[in-house]
Scaffold this active site. Structure first.
Site, short mmCIF file in Angstrom:
data_model
loop_
_atom_site.label_atom_id
_atom_site.label_comp_id
_atom_site.label_asym_id
_atom_site.label_seq_id
_atom_site.Cartn_x
_atom_site.Cartn_y
_atom_site.Cartn_z
N ARG A 262 35.45 3.78 6.37
CA ARG A 262 35.88 5.11 6.81
C ARG A 262 34.80 6.15 6.53
O ARG A 262 34.53 7.03 7.36
CB ARG A 262 37.18 5.48 6.11
CG ARG A 262 38.36 4.70 6.64
CD ARG A 262 39.57 4.73 5.72
NE ARG A 262 40.64 3.92 6.31
CZ ARG A 262 41.67 3.42 5.64
NH1 ARG A 262 41.78 3.64 4.34
NH2 ARG A 262 42.58 2.69 6.27
N PHE A 400 39.93 3.30 15.09
CA PHE A 400 39.62 2.19 14.18
C PHE A 400 39.26 2.64 12.77
O PHE A 400 39.15 3.83 12.50
CB PHE A 400 38.61 1.21 14.77
CG PHE A 400 37.28 1.74 15.22
CD1 PHE A 400 36.54 1.00 16.13
CD2 PHE A 400 36.74 2.93 14.75
CE1 PHE A 400 35.30 1.44 16.55
CE2 PHE A 400 35.52 3.37 15.17
CZ PHE A 400 34.79 2.63 16.09
N GLU A 401 39.14 1.66 11.87
CA GLU A 401 39.04 1.88 10.41
C GLU A 401 40.29 2.57 9.87
O GLU A 401 40.23 3.38 8.95
CB GLU A 401 37.78 2.71 10.06
CG GLU A 401 36.48 2.10 10.55
CD GLU A 401 36.08 0.84 9.80
OE1 GLU A 401 36.84 0.42 8.92
OE2 GLU A 401 35.01 0.28 10.10
N GLY A 402 41.44 2.23 10.44
CA GLY A 402 42.68 2.89 10.08
C GLY A 402 42.84 4.12 10.95
O GLY A 402 41.99 5.02 10.91
#
Length: 584
Positions: A262, A400-402
């Site tokens: 992140r 993406f990446e949460g």
């Protein structure tokens, strides 16, 4: 570690400007890495972007190996395994500069981040020796297989299974993963599966394993040059020595890797946004309407200025966090066999800041590329102009990446969990604020006062949320999401102001006028948004006399004088137009 600020502690205390890292603190080596990486992206990647987007056979591997020759793939890997073992500021710089490279940033990020860091942090010496040198050179391509068709944000509900073979020599994997970056050419997959259907565990799977297959390339909106496919495992045999870390503790690997991912994504966003502003400022200088460059029109100036302000703020946040991560690494003893796990634990301390960076930077990037298209007018909608690609590429960053929604929920959840453990004085600070409000001692002077006001707005609203829902607050996502936004913007406001104050103290006011103007413009424009968001949230949490009292307290917290932000933006736009790019 005891002398380092705890993650999230900025909300409960004041920070000395001299204690934060800013881009003005770059060493000569940092500046050299910046020039080298930008040069590589410009000369090797952007020069071949059309071929990259068309997925020219072998080009991705060629570029990865070229990056490897420059040491760009091994920045986070120790010299023992062929890496460069750079400091966190250097790795942040690389991530920022790679942001300009479009879909290659995703490929290279998958290689150096989620595709290899699980081995770096949790692998055995034998696993590291076997896999990391190839990652560093680019001869081996890494991929990260977590997401499944039915398990996106809810990663722990994965259905991929791993069962130990009768002879005890292999785990047999069965299942499907979705949206896997680098999957078409990956030699190494980091795969998450449940042993016996319930023990979530991580495995290193060789790309040429029998029974491993990939689906067709996804037809994506953006980042078209990167490979994105589904990956299927049909009785794939994985040697038991390729189990990564511990049985049933795959979530530890996944969540720690996502923290760093992140943060790196925020740095990517920063580089991408600077590129978009550069394209837009140059176009505005060249494009004439009514006999004058459109850069001279007031509403175009507003756009250029606001783009630059958002970049300044995200840059301040990213490198402030990079400084925290670097200080943390310096405080730890990572020389032992479990050094990677020690490092992962250290980075986890700033998981909150990593999520804040990810949300703010990816959404700021979305704003910047959108305004970039608008400045280009009809040409911005044409694929002949680079800004069109940047606009499409940027959209995935918020997913993406949460997803940003997941990261928003994580922020108050993490604060509450740490407060319950006694790591953060959340309840105590809320009580102190109530006493100050009751006593009328809330003098606010200038931007420094507004920095504190931003924190107080969060604390006042958080206190109301806790009063109504207690520990169940995170379950009420409409409320927790707004609380997250208040916390993120408080961090953004403070980071921008601290950077400007540090620059003034170190360089003098004349040289740093633009930094001050950007910080003041952002703070003035943002405090009002915080006040409105708090009112909206409080109205959802209380009613009658209780609500009236809360709104009255909010008004006491947010008394301020607004600056002439139109004039500040004119000054900023003039500097951007003169340089034809982001400048501070």
């Amino acid at each position: 570690m005891s002398n380092l600020p705890k993650g999230g502690s900025f909300l409960f205390s004041q920070t000395n400007p001299q204690d934060i890292f800013t881009p003005e603190d770059f060493t000569l080596e940092h500046k050299m890495i910046y020039r080298m990486t930008t040069g590589f992206v410009t000369d090797s990647v952007l020069a071949q972007m059309n071929e990259l987007e068309a997925k020219k056979e072998g080009l991705i591997r060629e570029l990865l190996m070229a990056a490897g020759e420059l040491g760009l793939n091994g920045a986070d890997i120790s010299e023992e395994y062929g890496g460069m073992e750079m400091d966190k500021i250097s790795t942040t710089i690389i991530a920022e500069c790679m942001g300009r490279s479009g879909s290659f940033a995703m490929t290279q990020g998958g290689q150096t981040g989620i595709g290899s860091m699980p081995i770096v942090m949790f692998g055995t010496p034998e696993q590291k020796k076997k896999y990391l040198p190839g990652i560093v050179t680019g001869e081996k391509v890494g991929a990260y297989a977590l997401t499944e068709p039915g398990a996106g944000s809810d990663a722990l509900s994965a259905k991929t299974r791993a069962n130990l073979s009768p002879d005890g020599k292999h785990y047999i994997l069965n299942g499907t993963k979705q949206f896997i970056t680098n999957s078409a050419m990956a030699d190494i997959f980091i795969v998450y599966a449940k042993i016996d259907g319930d023990k979530f565990t991580t495995f290193i799977v060789d790309g040429d394993s029998e029974g491993l297959s990939t689906g067709a390339e996804e037809h994506k909106m953006g980042i078209k040059g990167s490979s994105t496919r589904s990956v299927s495992f049909d009785d794939v045999k994985v040697p038991v020595e390729n189990l990564l870390f511990e049985i049933g503790r795959g979530h530890v690997v996944a969540f720690n890797i996502l923290n760093l991912g992140r943060y790196k994504l925020a740095a990517n966003s920063l580089g991408n946004a600077k590129f978009a502003l550069e394209l837009s400022a140059s176009y505005a200088n060249e494009r004439k309407q009514f006999g004058t460059p459109i850069a001279n029109f007031g509403l175009i100036k507003e756009k250029l200025a606001e783009m630059a302000i958002k970049i300044y703020v995200m840059e301040s946040m990213v490198y402030r966090t990079g400084g925290l991560l670097e200080s943390m690494m310096h405080s730890l003893d990572t020389s032992g066999a479990d050094g990677g796990q020690v490092a992962a634990k250290g980075i986890e301390e700033y998981a909150l800041e990593c999520s804040m960076n990810k949300v703010f930077a990816t959404e700021a990037l979305g704003y910047v590329v959108d305004e970039g298209v608008q400045i280009h007018g009809g040409y911005g909608f044409s694929s002949e102009y680079t800004i069109e690609r940047l606009y499409r590429d940027a959209r995935i960053y918020r997913i993406f990446e949460g997803t940003n929604e997941i990261n928003r929920v994580l922020i108050p959840t993490t604060l509450l969990r740490r407060a319950a453990k006694g790591d953060l004085p959340l309840v105590e600070t809320i009580a102190q604020l109530k006493e100050k409000i009751a006593g009328g001692s809330l003098a606010r002077e200038g931007e420094a006062g507004l920095v504190q006001a931003a924190k107080d707005i969060f604390l006042l609203t958080m206190g109301a949320g806790l009063a109504k829902y207690g520990k169940d607050l995170p379950k009420h996502q409409e409320i927790s999401g707004r609380l997250a936004d208040l916390a993120i913007r408080a961090f953004a406001i403070e980071s921008a102001w601290l950077r400007a104050q540090k620059a003034v103290a170190n360089e003098g006011g004349v040289k740093t006028k633009l930094k001050l103007s950007m910080a003041m413009a952002y703070i003035s424009a943002t405090v009002g948004l915080l006040e409105y968001s708090a009112k909206e949230t409080l109205t959802a949490l209380a009613e009658g006399e209780e609500l009236a009292s809360l709104l009255e307290n909010l008004q006491r917290v947010t008394q301020y004088k607004i600056r002439n932000t139109v004039a500040l933006r004119q000054e900023i736009a003039a500097a951007v137009s003169e340089e034809g790019k982001y400048v501070v």
